[in-house]
Design a protein around this motif. Structure first.
Motif, PDB file in Angstrom:
ATOM      1  N   UNK A 102      41.309  44.525  26.774  1.00  0.00           N
ATOM      2  CA  UNK A 102      41.407  44.672  28.224  1.00  0.00           C
ATOM      3  C   UNK A 102      42.460  43.753  28.828  1.00  0.00           C
ATOM      4  N   UNK A 103      42.975  44.172  29.987  1.00  0.00           N
ATOM      5  CA  UNK A 103      43.991  43.379  30.683  1.00  0.00           C
ATOM      6  C   UNK A 103      43.381  42.069  31.190  1.00  0.00           C
ATOM      7  N   UNK A 104      44.172  41.001  31.197  1.00  0.00           N
ATOM      8  CA  UNK A 104      43.650  39.704  31.659  1.00  0.00           C
ATOM      9  C   UNK A 104      43.060  39.764  33.072  1.00  0.00           C
ATOM     10  N   UNK A 105      43.706  40.550  33.973  1.00  0.00           N
ATOM     11  CA  UNK A 105      43.187  40.643  35.348  1.00  0.00           C
ATOM     12  C   UNK A 105      41.776  41.212  35.376  1.00  0.00           C
ATOM     13  N   UNK A 114      34.436  24.214  39.010  1.00  0.00           N
ATOM     14  CA  UNK A 114      35.484  23.992  38.011  1.00  0.00           C
ATOM     15  C   UNK A 114      35.741  25.251  37.191  1.00  0.00           C
ATOM     16  N   UNK A 115      34.696  26.065  36.972  1.00  0.00           N
ATOM     17  CA  UNK A 115      34.881  27.314  36.216  1.00  0.00           C
ATOM     18  C   UNK A 115      35.680  28.322  37.038  1.00  0.00           C
ATOM     19  N   UNK A 116      35.360  28.404  38.329  1.00  0.00           N
ATOM     20  CA  UNK A 116      36.099  29.314  39.211  1.00  0.00           C
ATOM     21  C   UNK A 116      37.546  28.861  39.330  1.00  0.00           C
ATOM     22  N   UNK A 117      37.753  27.546  39.393  1.00  0.00           N
ATOM     23  CA  UNK A 117      39.115  27.015  39.471  1.00  0.00           C
ATOM     24  C   UNK A 117      39.932  27.419  38.242  1.00  0.00           C
ATOM     25  N   UNK A 118      39.322  27.387  37.077  1.00  0.00           N
ATOM     26  CA  UNK A 118      40.022  27.798  35.851  1.00  0.00           C
ATOM     27  C   UNK A 118      40.424  29.266  35.918  1.00  0.00           C
ATOM     28  N   UNK A 172      44.311  30.536  35.825  1.00  0.00           N
ATOM     29  CA  UNK A 172      44.779  31.474  34.803  1.00  0.00           C
ATOM     30  C   UNK A 172      45.309  32.749  35.446  1.00  0.00           C
ATOM     31  N   UNK A 173      44.692  33.163  36.552  1.00  0.00           N
ATOM     32  CA  UNK A 173      45.118  34.392  37.233  1.00  0.00           C
ATOM     33  C   UNK A 173      46.548  34.277  37.755  1.00  0.00           C
ATOM     34  N   UNK A 174      46.992  33.058  38.052  1.00  0.00           N
ATOM     35  CA  UNK A 174      48.358  32.855  38.541  1.00  0.00           C
ATOM     36  C   UNK A 174      49.396  33.350  37.540  1.00  0.00           C
ATOM     37  N   UNK A 175      49.057  33.296  36.260  1.00  0.00           N
ATOM     38  CA  UNK A 175      50.007  33.707  35.226  1.00  0.00           C
ATOM     39  C   UNK A 175      50.282  35.208  35.273  1.00  0.00           C
ATOM     40  N   UNK A 176      49.359  35.965  35.851  1.00  0.00           N
ATOM     41  CA  UNK A 176      49.461  37.429  35.800  1.00  0.00           C
ATOM     42  C   UNK A 176      49.624  38.065  37.178  1.00  0.00           C
ATOM     43  N   UNK A 177      49.483  37.268  38.229  1.00  0.00           N
ATOM     44  CA  UNK A 177      49.593  37.815  39.581  1.00  0.00           C
ATOM     45  C   UNK A 177      51.054  38.033  39.946  1.00  0.00           C
ATOM     46  N   UNK A 178      51.339  39.175  40.556  1.00  0.00           N
ATOM     47  CA  UNK A 178      52.711  39.524  40.922  1.00  0.00           C
ATOM     48  C   UNK A 178      52.888  39.703  42.430  1.00  0.00           C
TER      49      UNK A 178
END
Length: 324
Positions: A138-141, A204-208, A212-218
């Motif tokens: 599945x896609x990371x998003x 802290x879990x939500x922050x992670x 990580x979502x920043x890497x895939x957000x466009x």
């Protein structure tokens, strides 16, 4: 009939979200007018004339459902028709007392609600093990959005529409929350002259997940769309659930579980495992207080209590092997 429906929807458009008005319009066009000719003059459907035709249409709507036991579509159509006829009475298109829609209980078989299946707390570890094993499919998003739903219980419609400028907003002195405007699809907290924004503590879990979502957000959305051809710029609502259905996730009753089931898991485990009170858990799920008096006076978000619980809840998921 068509004119009455338009006048009714015109009034509702000033009271509810545009997306809800659009849904009502689709129900008139795709369902109600399939069984009642929209060109039918209203006077031909008055109680004393052919009012029984409205009953027959509503009965047929229920019979043609995949699950006639439910009656949910019939109930919605009945309410829409009632609104249209009441508006016609206000406009003096038909006489008062001639509304053919019978709203009293018992006129139709009761609606049997079908609740979303969920995983019990002791079923979560095996799900996480399977999620970790098959996450490569599945896609990371998709995965990150699903994990945010798991850890917070927020509705899927709101999660996929999370925007970056909603992150780290202040609420009740806590500057690390996600802000969801009341008009956000999935929040269900907006009415004319009355709406409540919703805030979710960032653990802290939500922050992670966010980092990580920043890497895939466009774009402006935390969970941006997967395909260029998609109309929406955010992840489609069904994507998180497709992770669970794609892995064939079922609970001990053999019921297929989707992402919405995590809301019930949070409420149930929050009480039975974590010993939390219903009110705090209810606020976390985005519900407004019950009763008109409480709704008028109680605007507490209970951020401090919710943060404490979500921190423990998130750590429990990580202890069971959840990876982010």
């Amino acid at each position: 009939m068509e004119d009455a429906s338009k006048e009714f929807l015109k009034v509702k458009s000033s009271e509810i979200l545009l997306s809800t008005v659009q849904e009502y319009t689709r129900q008139f066009n795709n369902t109600i007018f399939k069984y009642l000719d929209k060109k039918t003059p209203l006077r031909e459907l008055e109680w004393d004339n052919n009012g029984h035709l409205v009953d027959q249409a509503l009965i047929k709507i229920r019979e043609d459902q995949k699950n006639p036991q439910s009656g949910e579509l019939q109930r919605r159509c009945k309410c829409l028709l009632n609104g249209a006829f009441e508006k016609a009475i206000d406009l003096k298109w038909i006489a008062r007392g001639q509304n053919p829609v019978v709203m009293k209980k018992g006129h139709f078989p009761a609606h049997i609600p079908s609740h979303y299946p969920h995983l019990k707390w002791n079923e979560v570890p095996s799900f996480i093990e399977k999620l970790n094993r098959y996450s490569y499919r599945y896609a990371p998003q998709q995965l990150l959005a699903l994990k945010l739903i798991m850890l917070t219980g927020i509705r899927t419609g709101a999660v996929v529409r999370t925007k970056w400028d909603w992150i780290d907003r202040e609420c009740e002195g806590d500057k690390a929350t996600i802000y969801y405007p009341a008009t956000t699809t999935g929040i269900k907290r907006y009415k004319k002259n009355y709406h409540r924004d919703h805030y979710v503590p960032i653990t802290k879990e939500v922050r992670k997940i966010l980092e990580k979502a920043k890497q895939f957000s466009t774009n402006e959305y935390v969970f941006s769309k997967l395909l260029d051809g998609n109309k929406d710029q955010h992840l489609r609502e069904e994507r998180p659930s497709k992770v669970m259905t794609g892995m064939g996730i079922v609970n001990s009753k053999g019921e297929q579980v989707t992402s919405h089931g995590w809301r019930k898991t949070l409420m149930s485990a929050g009480k039975s495992i974590f010993g939390q009170q219903h009110e705090m858990l209810d606020r976390q799920l985005g519900h407004i207080p019950e009763g008109k008096v409480n709704q008028a006076y109680d605007f507490a978000q209970l951020i401090k209590q919710r943060r404490s619980f979500l921190s423990d809840y998130g750590e429990a998921f990580m202890d069971m092997g959840l990876t982010i």
